[in-house]
Scaffold this motif. Structure first.
Motif, PDB file in Angstrom:
ATOM      1  N   ASP A  72      -3.310   0.860  -3.335  1.00  0.00           N
ATOM      2  CA  ASP A  72      -2.953  -0.452  -2.800  1.00  0.00           C
ATOM      3  C   ASP A  72      -2.810  -1.444  -3.943  1.00  0.00           C
ATOM      4  N   ILE A 109      -4.112   5.942   3.071  1.00  0.00           N
ATOM      5  CA  ILE A 109      -3.733   5.054   1.986  1.00  0.00           C
ATOM      6  C   ILE A 109      -4.236   5.677   0.691  1.00  0.00           C
ATOM      7  N   LYS A 112       0.860  -1.178   0.000  1.00  0.00           N
ATOM      8  CA  LYS A 112       0.000   0.000   0.000  1.00  0.00           C
ATOM      9  C   LYS A 112       0.892   1.222   0.000  1.00  0.00           C
TER      10      LYS A 112
END
Length: 58
Positions: A30, A27, A19
């Motif tokens: 990913d 994030i 990620k």
């Protein structure tokens, strides 16, 4: 100063993933799939890192 980092980790199913995390901890991307080894996940993350600069926005 680099504001993003890749993290390689093992998921709950025992697969390896990557990620991309920003400095605020969010994030931003990913792997979307699991890999059988940490080195395979690391290689995939490296390919993204190497090629993202050439990506187009559609």
């Amino acid at each position: 100063m680099n504001t993003f980092k890749f993290q390689i980790y093992k998921d709950a199913r025992g697969e390896w993933r990557w990620k991309l995390i920003s400095t605020n901890g969010r994030i931003v991307a990913d792997s979307g799939e699991g890999y059988s080894s940490s080195s395979a996940a690391r290689d995939a993350a490296q390919r993204v890192k190497d090629n993202a600069g050439e990506a187009t926005i559609e």
